[in-house]
Write a protein that holds these residues in place. Structure first.
Motif, PDB file in Angstrom:
ATOM      1  N   MET A   1       0.753  -1.330  -0.227  1.00  0.00           N
ATOM      2  CA  MET A   1       0.099  -0.020  -0.196  1.00  0.00           C
ATOM      3  C   MET A   1       1.092   1.310  -0.209  1.00  0.00           C
ATOM      4  N   VAL A   2       1.692   1.561   0.901  1.00  0.00           N
ATOM      5  CA  VAL A   2       2.488   2.357   0.941  1.00  0.00           C
ATOM      6  C   VAL A   2       3.685   2.521   0.100  1.00  0.00           C
ATOM      7  N   CYS A   3       4.204   1.539  -1.280  1.00  0.00           N
ATOM      8  CA  CYS A   3       4.208   1.799  -2.060  1.00  0.00           C
ATOM      9  C   CYS A   3       3.410   2.414  -3.259  1.00  0.00           C
ATOM     10  N   THR A   4       2.209   1.916  -3.592  1.00  0.00           N
ATOM     11  CA  THR A   4       1.097   2.216  -4.305  1.00  0.00           C
ATOM     12  C   THR A   4       1.240   3.566  -4.025  1.00  0.00           C
ATOM     13  N   LEU A   5       1.240   4.156  -3.161  1.00  0.00           N
ATOM     14  CA  LEU A   5       0.747   5.717  -2.572  1.00  0.00           C
ATOM     15  C   LEU A   5       1.881   6.419  -2.874  1.00  0.00           C
ATOM     16  N   ARG A   6       3.316   6.423  -3.205  1.00  0.00           N
ATOM     17  CA  ARG A   6       4.176   6.613  -3.332  1.00  0.00           C
ATOM     18  C   ARG A   6       4.409   7.028  -4.912  1.00  0.00           C
ATOM     19  N   HIS A   7       3.974   5.643  -5.502  1.00  0.00           N
ATOM     20  CA  HIS A   7       3.829   6.061  -6.718  1.00  0.00           C
ATOM     21  C   HIS A   7       3.143   7.099  -7.358  1.00  0.00           C
ATOM     22  N   LEU A   8       1.918   6.283  -6.941  1.00  0.00           N
ATOM     23  CA  LEU A   8       1.010   7.652  -6.804  1.00  0.00           C
ATOM     24  C   LEU A   8       0.928   8.989  -6.946  1.00  0.00           C
ATOM     25  N   TRP A  13       2.978  14.100  -9.541  1.00  0.00           N
ATOM     26  CA  TRP A  13       3.759  15.566  -8.943  1.00  0.00           C
ATOM     27  C   TRP A  13       4.532  15.127 -10.208  1.00  0.00           C
ATOM     28  N   VAL A  14       4.358  14.794 -10.665  1.00  0.00           N
ATOM     29  CA  VAL A  14       5.489  14.825 -12.273  1.00  0.00           C
ATOM     30  C   VAL A  14       4.361  15.266 -13.205  1.00  0.00           C
ATOM     31  N   THR A  15       2.846  15.033 -13.134  1.00  0.00           N
ATOM     32  CA  THR A  15       2.251  15.687 -13.934  1.00  0.00           C
ATOM     33  C   THR A  15       1.666  17.054 -14.134  1.00  0.00           C
ATOM     34  N   VAL A  16       1.601  17.316 -12.789  1.00  0.00           N
ATOM     35  CA  VAL A  16       1.173  18.346 -12.909  1.00  0.00           C
ATOM     36  C   VAL A  16       2.681  19.472 -12.745  1.00  0.00           C
ATOM     37  N   LEU A  17       3.525  18.946 -12.464  1.00  0.00           N
ATOM     38  CA  LEU A  17       4.656  19.712 -13.134  1.00  0.00           C
ATOM     39  C   LEU A  17       4.771  19.882 -13.942  1.00  0.00           C
ATOM     40  N   VAL A  45      -6.668  17.190 -21.034  1.00  0.00           N
ATOM     41  CA  VAL A  45      -5.983  16.357 -22.302  1.00  0.00           C
ATOM     42  C   VAL A  45      -4.219  16.528 -22.087  1.00  0.00           C
ATOM     43  N   ILE A  46      -3.929  17.545 -21.635  1.00  0.00           N
ATOM     44  CA  ILE A  46      -2.318  17.432 -21.327  1.00  0.00           C
ATOM     45  C   ILE A  46      -1.760  16.794 -20.112  1.00  0.00           C
ATOM     46  N   PHE A  47      -2.932  17.063 -19.154  1.00  0.00           N
ATOM     47  CA  PHE A  47      -2.807  15.792 -17.974  1.00  0.00           C
ATOM     48  C   PHE A  47      -2.404  14.638 -18.206  1.00  0.00           C
ATOM     49  N   SER A  48      -3.644  14.438 -18.379  1.00  0.00           N
ATOM     50  CA  SER A  48      -3.861  12.757 -18.923  1.00  0.00           C
ATOM     51  C   SER A  48      -2.634  12.424 -19.732  1.00  0.00           C
ATOM     52  N   VAL A  49      -2.112  12.783 -21.033  1.00  0.00           N
ATOM     53  CA  VAL A  49      -0.721  12.207 -21.560  1.00  0.00           C
ATOM     54  C   VAL A  49      -0.020  12.378 -20.567  1.00  0.00           C
ATOM     55  N   ILE A  50       0.108  12.961 -19.953  1.00  0.00           N
ATOM     56  CA  ILE A  50       1.991  13.548 -19.205  1.00  0.00           C
ATOM     57  C   ILE A  50       1.448  12.502 -17.651  1.00  0.00           C
ATOM     58  N   PHE A  51       0.847  12.401 -17.147  1.00  0.00           N
ATOM     59  CA  PHE A  51       0.266  10.955 -17.061  1.00  0.00           C
ATOM     60  C   PHE A  51       1.027  10.194 -16.460  1.00  0.00           C
ATOM     61  N   ALA A  54       4.334   9.663 -18.091  1.00  0.00           N
ATOM     62  CA  ALA A  54       4.753   9.085 -16.879  1.00  0.00           C
ATOM     63  C   ALA A  54       4.870   7.996 -16.217  1.00  0.00           C
ATOM     64  N   GLY A  55       3.928   6.973 -16.295  1.00  0.00           N
ATOM     65  CA  GLY A  55       3.763   5.783 -15.813  1.00  0.00           C
ATOM     66  C   GLY A  55       4.866   5.125 -16.561  1.00  0.00           C
ATOM     67  N   TRP A  56       4.091   5.672 -17.593  1.00  0.00           N
ATOM     68  CA  TRP A  56       5.357   4.304 -18.498  1.00  0.00           C
ATOM     69  C   TRP A  56       6.447   4.412 -18.404  1.00  0.00           C
ATOM     70  N   LEU A  57       7.500   4.911 -18.104  1.00  0.00           N
ATOM     71  CA  LEU A  57       8.754   5.719 -17.955  1.00  0.00           C
ATOM     72  C   LEU A  57       8.758   5.078 -17.262  1.00  0.00           C
ATOM     73  N   SER A  58       8.364   5.342 -16.090  1.00  0.00           N
ATOM     74  CA  SER A  58       8.825   4.877 -14.538  1.00  0.00           C
ATOM     75  C   SER A  58       8.532   3.500 -14.113  1.00  0.00           C
ATOM     76  N   ASN A  59       7.953   3.067 -15.563  1.00  0.00           N
ATOM     77  CA  ASN A  59       8.226   0.933 -15.036  1.00  0.00           C
ATOM     78  C   ASN A  59       8.947   0.740 -16.197  1.00  0.00           C
ATOM     79  N   LEU A  60       9.263   2.146 -16.652  1.00  0.00           N
ATOM     80  CA  LEU A  60      10.585   1.196 -17.442  1.00  0.00           C
ATOM     81  C   LEU A  60      11.799   1.297 -17.726  1.00  0.00           C
TER      82      LEU A  60
END
Length: 484
Positions: A1-8, A13-17, A45-51, A54-60
């Motif tokens: 649960m903690v790891c999931t919260l950190r990931h989100l 943060w990356v999406t907002v920034l 649209v911009i925030f969804s694409v960035i989100f 960011a997830g794809w790059l993090s998983n990669l």
């Protein structure tokens, strides 16, 4: 649960920034084309694409690190440096549990790392409790892995017995790999060593004997001796006795079982051929000798089952009606609130559209909220990242043992624990998986003796009736299984 919260948090943060910067650059250029009322569409649209990016790059990045560490650990393992290999595997597990991987990717890819670690621990001669617990946890989650299952069962067979805590794991492996005769043979050997004749063990014996190959002939003799000591005199027991006799089993013992089966089994179309073969084996024995030989065996007759407790249909019907009325009331309330919010939202939107001042206030308000959100996310993310770097690598979670068989049979209850302990010892001498548990009553405390666990009431009742027919227990009833 903690790891999931950190990931989100990191992804948000990356999406907002990044998304905030892009919005400040793009929105002024396209505002004249889309208008204020459609400004939220490109923002979403911009925030969804960035989100998503960011997830794809993090998983990669995370999976690349895991694969690299697994490859490095394999090199250490081939070089014989097992401690270095284990440390590298644990580093890979720590990356798997870090904020880099999303929950979906972690759930899908964790099986790959767990399989590699299970094979690594199985290959080690100096196993620890931690490594054994990891292997058992992996097999509970992936009983279909035939390579790990066979290797683990062989190692358990070398020890000569199956620990009580591992019975559930062995049962899962047997159910998941019913067509793997090697696994079924290993399980049959373990059950025979423990003198088990419960439902799971009998099913395993049947699977092995049905193959009618080399593996089945290896255990016929031991199974025949086990049935003789249990006093079984049914159709299946007669089949086992005859086959064991043909494969060089202990002739004096097997002849006793055959004599008992001829006496107790009724002749019909299905059993006529089997009984004819048994009578030919016993030709030449006097009636007095046959009577002495069949002494101590139990008839295969099953007594009528105990009456089931009637269900409380009226209570269930009342509960269902209450749930239905509550659901309808919540549906009406949510519909009313949705309509009210829609009306007020439309009025507010038209008011902002007509007023330049309101538009200016809205823009500055959104900018302020965005700035505050970025600040909060930066602080929280930095705190989490610092904790992650300073803390030790997190270990892979060991799946808790789950009992999938919800029923058991209770065979006795005592007012003193000594009585329950003595009866459990008596049952275990007969190769029965028995245990006792403490039950607090309103005025007295009972010590209940229970036997094994079963997937349904029918199998529990059948097993209880077989024990009763053999004279091992006096009576029983089916109860809900609770861990002793």
């Amino acid at each position: 649960m903690v790891c999931t919260l950190r990931h989100l948090i990191v992804r948000t943060w990356v999406t907002v920034l990044v998304g905030g910067v892009l919005c400040l650059l793009i929105l002024p250029a396209i505002q004249s084309f889309v208008g204020l009322e459609w400004t939220l569409v490109p923002v979403v649209v911009i925030f969804s694409v960035i989100f998503m990016i960011a997830g794809w790059l993090s998983n990669l990045v995370g999976m690349s690190a895991v694969r690299r560490l697994v490859g490095e650990a394999a090199k250490w393992e081939r070089a014989g440096l097992l401690r270095s290999a284990e440390k590298t595997y644990k580093r890979a597990a720590a990356v798997m549990d870090s904020f880099l991987l999303s929950p979906l990717v972690k759930r899908r890819e964790s099986a790959y790392l767990a399989a590699r670690m299970a094979r690594f621990y199985l290959a080690r001669a100096d196993k620890t409790r931690e490594s054994e617990a990891f292997i058992v946890s992996y097999l509970q989650s992936h009983p279909e892995d035939s390579e790990v299952a066979e290797d683990w069962l062989r190692q358990v067979q070398i020890l000569g017995e199956l620990k009580r805590d591992y019975y559930e794991t062995a049962g899962r492996i047997g159910d998941a790999q019913t067509g793997n005769i090697n696994v079924q043979h290993l399980l049959a050997r373990l059950y025979l060593a423990a003198r088990r004749t419960d439902f799971l063990a009998l099913q395993t014996y049947r699977r092995v004997l049905d193959e009618r190959g080399r593996l089945a002939s290896d255990i016929l003799c031991d199974l025949g001796v086990l049935f003789i000591h249990e006093g079984r005199a049914d159709e299946w027991a007669l089949t086992v006795y005859l086959q064991a006799l043909r494969h060089g089993g202990e002739r004096p013992l097997l002849l006793k079982g055959i004599a008992a089966c001829i006496y107790w089994i009724g002749e019909n179309e299905r059993t006529r051929k089997l009984l004819g073969e048994a009578r030919r084996v016993l030709e030449g024995f006097a009636e007095e000798s046959l009577e002495e030989m069949r002494a101590g065996f139990n008839p295969p007759k099953l007594e009528p089952g105990l009456p089931e407790i009637p269900r409380r249909k009226e209570v269930g019907r009342t509960i269902r009606k209450g749930i239905t009325h509550a659901g309808l009331a919540l549906l009406r309330l949510s519909s009313s609130l949705t309509l009210s919010i829609g009306r007020y939202g439309a009025a507010l939107f038209h008011g902002i559209r007509r007023s330049k001042r309101a538009q200016c206030v809205l823009v500055w308000s959104l900018t302020a909220v965005l700035t505050v959100a970025v600040g909060i996310l930066v602080v929280n993310t930095v705190g989490y990242l610092i904790k992650t770097r300073k803390g030790p690598p997190e270990k892979m979670e060991i799946a808790e043992e789950v009992i999938t068989d919800p029923f058991t049979i209770q065979v006795a209850a005592y007012l003193k624990p000594e009585g329950a302990q003595g009866y459990v010892s008596y049952l275990k001498k007969h190769g029965i998986d028995a245990y006792w548990r403490k039950q607090e009553g309103a005025k007295k405390t009972y010590y209940q003796v229970r036997v094994s666990h079963f997937p349904d009431k029918a199998s529990a009742k059948t097993y209880g009736l077989s024990l009763k027919a053999q004279g091992i227990i006096e009576d029983f009833y089916v109860a809900n299984y609770e861990r002793p």
